[in-house]
Design a protein around this motif. Structure first.
Motif, PDB file in Angstrom:
ATOM      1  N   GLU A  35       0.839  -1.202   0.000  1.00 46.76           N
ATOM      2  CA  GLU A  35       0.000   0.000   0.000  1.00 46.76           C
ATOM      3  C   GLU A  35       0.876   1.256   0.000  1.00 46.76           C
ATOM      4  O   GLU A  35       0.578   2.230  -0.701  1.00 46.76           O
ATOM      5  CB  GLU A  35      -0.950  -0.003   1.202  1.00 46.76           C
ATOM      6  N   TYR A  36       1.959   1.233   0.755  1.00 46.09           N
ATOM      7  CA  TYR A  36       2.906   2.351   0.769  1.00 46.09           C
ATOM      8  C   TYR A  36       3.455   2.588  -0.639  1.00 46.09           C
ATOM      9  O   TYR A  36       3.511   3.728  -1.121  1.00 46.09           O
ATOM     10  CB  TYR A  36       4.037   2.053   1.764  1.00 46.09           C
ATOM     11  N   GLU A  37       3.862   1.516  -1.308  1.00 49.54           N
ATOM     12  CA  GLU A  37       4.407   1.649  -2.666  1.00 49.54           C
ATOM     13  C   GLU A  37       3.336   2.117  -3.648  1.00 49.54           C
ATOM     14  O   GLU A  37       3.618   2.872  -4.570  1.00 49.54           O
ATOM     15  CB  GLU A  37       5.017   0.320  -3.109  1.00 49.54           C
ATOM     16  N   ARG A  38       2.093   1.693  -3.429  1.00 50.71           N
ATOM     17  CA  ARG A  38       1.000   2.086  -4.325  1.00 50.71           C
ATOM     18  C   ARG A  38       0.691   3.577  -4.202  1.00 50.71           C
ATOM     19  O   ARG A  38       0.544   4.260  -5.218  1.00 50.71           O
ATOM     20  CB  ARG A  38      -0.250   1.263  -4.024  1.00 50.71           C
ATOM     21  N   VAL A  39       0.606   4.094  -2.976  1.00 51.50           N
ATOM     22  CA  VAL A  39       0.221   5.496  -2.789  1.00 51.50           C
ATOM     23  C   VAL A  39       1.417   6.446  -2.835  1.00 51.50           C
ATOM     24  O   VAL A  39       1.238   7.651  -3.051  1.00 51.50           O
ATOM     25  CB  VAL A  39      -0.577   5.704  -1.473  1.00 51.50           C
ATOM     26  N   GLY A  40       2.621   5.946  -2.610  1.00 53.29           N
ATOM     27  CA  GLY A  40       3.821   6.763  -2.747  1.00 53.29           C
ATOM     28  C   GLY A  40       4.121   7.685  -1.589  1.00 53.29           C
ATOM     29  O   GLY A  40       4.861   8.662  -1.759  1.00 53.29           O
ATOM     30  N   HIS A  41       3.565   7.398  -0.421  1.00 53.16           N
ATOM     31  CA  HIS A  41       3.889   8.193   0.765  1.00 53.16           C
ATOM     32  C   HIS A  41       3.712   7.334   2.011  1.00 53.16           C
ATOM     33  O   HIS A  41       3.082   6.291   1.967  1.00 53.16           O
ATOM     34  CB  HIS A  41       3.019   9.461   0.855  1.00 53.16           C
ATOM     35  N   ILE A  42       4.296   7.814   3.124  1.00 52.14           N
ATOM     36  CA  ILE A  42       4.138   7.100   4.388  1.00 52.14           C
ATOM     37  C   ILE A  42       2.655   7.098   4.736  1.00 52.14           C
ATOM     38  O   ILE A  42       1.984   8.136   4.657  1.00 52.14           O
ATOM     39  CB  ILE A  42       4.972   7.753   5.508  1.00 52.14           C
ATOM     40  N   LEU A  43       2.141   5.940   5.108  1.00 53.69           N
ATOM     41  CA  LEU A  43       0.710   5.808   5.387  1.00 53.69           C
ATOM     42  C   LEU A  43       0.329   6.513   6.689  1.00 53.69           C
ATOM     43  O   LEU A  43       1.067   6.454   7.673  1.00 53.69           O
ATOM     44  CB  LEU A  43       0.323   4.327   5.485  1.00 53.69           C
ATOM     45  N   SER A  44      -0.820   7.125   6.665  1.00 53.39           N
ATOM     46  CA  SER A  44      -1.364   7.705   7.894  1.00 53.39           C
ATOM     47  C   SER A  44      -1.893   6.568   8.763  1.00 53.39           C
ATOM     48  O   SER A  44      -2.030   5.424   8.301  1.00 53.39           O
ATOM     49  CB  SER A  44      -2.505   8.673   7.568  1.00 53.39           C
ATOM     50  N   GLN A  45      -2.218   6.896   9.990  1.00 51.59           N
ATOM     51  CA  GLN A  45      -2.794   5.882  10.873  1.00 51.59           C
ATOM     52  C   GLN A  45      -4.093   5.338  10.275  1.00 51.59           C
ATOM     53  O   GLN A  45      -4.329   4.129  10.296  1.00 51.59           O
ATOM     54  CB  GLN A  45      -3.049   6.454  12.263  1.00 51.59           C
ATOM     55  N   GLN A  46      -4.908   6.212   9.740  1.00 52.85           N
ATOM     56  CA  GLN A  46      -6.182   5.792   9.144  1.00 52.85           C
ATOM     57  C   GLN A  46      -5.958   4.875   7.937  1.00 52.85           C
ATOM     58  O   GLN A  46      -6.632   3.857   7.791  1.00 52.85           O
ATOM     59  CB  GLN A  46      -6.994   7.016   8.729  1.00 52.85           C
ATOM     60  N   THR A  48      -3.313   2.993   7.404  1.00 49.42           N
ATOM     61  CA  THR A  48      -2.764   1.738   7.918  1.00 49.42           C
ATOM     62  C   THR A  48      -3.865   0.883   8.532  1.00 49.42           C
ATOM     63  O   THR A  48      -3.903  -0.333   8.307  1.00 49.42           O
ATOM     64  CB  THR A  48      -1.660   2.024   8.961  1.00 49.42           C
ATOM     65  N   GLU A  49      -4.767   1.503   9.274  1.00 51.90           N
ATOM     66  CA  GLU A  49      -5.887   0.757   9.863  1.00 51.90           C
ATOM     67  C   GLU A  49      -6.789   0.169   8.786  1.00 51.90           C
ATOM     68  O   GLU A  49      -7.310  -0.940   8.942  1.00 51.90           O
ATOM     69  CB  GLU A  49      -6.676   1.658  10.808  1.00 51.90           C
ATOM     70  N   GLU A  50      -6.949   0.871   7.664  1.00 52.35           N
ATOM     71  CA  GLU A  50      -7.760   0.340   6.556  1.00 52.35           C
ATOM     72  C   GLU A  50      -7.081  -0.876   5.930  1.00 52.35           C
ATOM     73  O   GLU A  50      -7.728  -1.870   5.622  1.00 52.35           O
ATOM     74  CB  GLU A  50      -8.012   1.423   5.505  1.00 52.35           C
ATOM     75  N   VAL A  51      -5.758  -0.826   5.770  1.00 51.52           N
ATOM     76  CA  VAL A  51      -5.009  -1.995   5.265  1.00 51.52           C
ATOM     77  C   VAL A  51      -5.214  -3.165   6.219  1.00 51.52           C
ATOM     78  O   VAL A  51      -5.482  -4.297   5.792  1.00 51.52           O
ATOM     79  CB  VAL A  51      -3.503  -1.673   5.103  1.00 51.52           C
ATOM     80  N   PHE A  52      -5.106  -2.887   7.511  1.00 52.86           N
ATOM     81  CA  PHE A  52      -5.288  -3.919   8.528  1.00 52.86           C
ATOM     82  C   PHE A  52      -6.687  -4.525   8.434  1.00 52.86           C
ATOM     83  O   PHE A  52      -6.838  -5.744   8.459  1.00 52.86           O
ATOM     84  CB  PHE A  52      -5.045  -3.328   9.915  1.00 52.86           C
ATOM     85  N   ARG A  53      -7.718  -3.691   8.319  1.00 52.03           N
ATOM     86  CA  ARG A  53      -9.106  -4.211   8.228  1.00 52.03           C
ATOM     87  C   ARG A  53      -9.285  -5.117   7.017  1.00 52.03           C
ATOM     88  O   ARG A  53      -9.888  -6.182   7.113  1.00 52.03           O
ATOM     89  CB  ARG A  53     -10.104  -3.052   8.185  1.00 52.03           C
ATOM     90  N   ARG A  54      -8.767  -4.663   5.868  1.00 50.05           N
ATOM     91  CA  ARG A  54      -8.881  -5.499   4.654  1.00 50.05           C
ATOM     92  C   ARG A  54      -8.140  -6.820   4.839  1.00 50.05           C
ATOM     93  O   ARG A  54      -8.640  -7.885   4.476  1.00 50.05           O
ATOM     94  CB  ARG A  54      -8.331  -4.747   3.442  1.00 50.05           C
ATOM     95  N   PHE A  55      -6.937  -6.744   5.418  1.00 49.20           N
ATOM     96  CA  PHE A  55      -6.114  -7.935   5.596  1.00 49.20           C
ATOM     97  C   PHE A  55      -6.766  -8.926   6.551  1.00 49.20           C
ATOM     98  O   PHE A  55      -6.838 -10.116   6.269  1.00 49.20           O
ATOM     99  CB  PHE A  55      -4.725  -7.535   6.106  1.00 49.20           C
ATOM    100  N   GLU A  56      -7.246  -8.454   7.693  1.00 49.93           N
ATOM    101  CA  GLU A  56      -7.819  -9.367   8.683  1.00 49.93           C
ATOM    102  C   GLU A  56      -9.128  -9.991   8.212  1.00 49.93           C
ATOM    103  O   GLU A  56      -9.531 -11.030   8.711  1.00 49.93           O
ATOM    104  CB  GLU A  56      -8.003  -8.688  10.035  1.00 49.93           C
ATOM    105  N   ASN A  57      -9.792  -9.381   7.225  1.00 48.22           N
ATOM    106  CA  ASN A  57     -11.051  -9.930   6.713  1.00 48.22           C
ATOM    107  C   ASN A  57     -10.863 -10.857   5.527  1.00 48.22           C
ATOM    108  O   ASN A  57     -11.846 -11.344   4.958  1.00 48.22           O
ATOM    109  CB  ASN A  57     -12.012  -8.794   6.356  1.00 48.22           C
ATOM    110  N   MET A  58      -9.625 -11.128   5.161  1.00 44.24           N
ATOM    111  CA  MET A  58      -9.371 -12.059   4.052  1.00 44.24           C
ATOM    112  C   MET A  58      -9.839 -13.457   4.462  1.00 44.24           C
ATOM    113  O   MET A  58      -9.589 -13.913   5.587  1.00 44.24           O
ATOM    114  CB  MET A  58      -7.884 -12.079   3.706  1.00 44.24           C
ATOM    115  N   ALA A  59     -10.520 -14.119   3.556  1.00 41.03           N
ATOM    116  CA  ALA A  59     -11.119 -15.432   3.844  1.00 41.03           C
ATOM    117  C   ALA A  59     -10.093 -16.482   4.257  1.00 41.03           C
ATOM    118  O   ALA A  59     -10.418 -17.391   5.026  1.00 41.03           O
ATOM    119  CB  ALA A  59     -11.903 -15.917   2.626  1.00 41.03           C
ATOM    120  N   LEU A  60      -8.872 -16.352   3.807  1.00 43.56           N
ATOM    121  CA  LEU A  60      -7.864 -17.380   4.117  1.00 43.56           C
ATOM    122  C   LEU A  60      -7.570 -17.483   5.606  1.00 43.56           C
ATOM    123  O   LEU A  60      -7.106 -18.516   6.077  1.00 43.56           O
ATOM    124  CB  LEU A  60      -6.564 -17.127   3.353  1.00 43.56           C
TER     125      LEU A  60
END
Length: 128
Positions: A35-46, A48-60
């Motif tokens: 996500e950092y490489e995609r957006v090209g800047h250091i991620l904000s807390q918000q 990063t939390e969105e990445v975390f939410r998407r990741f933790e909801n992965m079916a695997l």
């Protein structure tokens, strides 16, 4: 499990649980990096939390988390006499192979010792 304030919870986990945690941590770190490489800047807390939410909801993760809960609840109850109320619905009886795997060489030695001392054990039973 009567842990003290300075005890490390990770030190109480079984190796299979540590494998799941390591996979989760490595995967989450990679998702944050991507996500950092995609957006090209250091991620904000918000962000990063969105990445975390998407990741933790992965079916695997669902079957791995389920298996981890069953292993921790069942093994702790059977092998450590530790009951986790929040995991009570995951407790399952352990089979003989599970006990053997946990005890390993110590279990083999204990079994040998009991076999060698059958007479003493019989007398103790008779005395009770």
């Amino acid at each position: 499990m009567d842990l003290k304030a300075n005890d490390k919870v990770r030190d109480t986990f079984f190796s299979e649980i540590l494998d799941i945690i390591a996979a989760y941590e490595s995967g989450l770190a990679d998702a944050i990096k991507c996500e950092y490489e995609r957006v090209g800047h250091i991620l904000s807390q918000q962000e990063t939390e969105e990445v975390f939410r998407r990741f933790e909801n992965m079916a695997l993760w669902k079957p791995l988390i389920q298996r981890g809960r069953v292993k921790m609840a069942s093994r702790d109850m059977a092998l450590r006499d530790a009951f986790h109320y929040q995991l009570s619905e995951y407790i399952q009886p352990l089979d003989k192979d599970e006990y053997q795997k946990f005890l390993g060489a110590v279990g083999d030695e204990l079994d040998k010792l009991m076999q060698e001392n059958q007479e003493v054990l019989r007398r103790l039973k008779e005395r009770d």
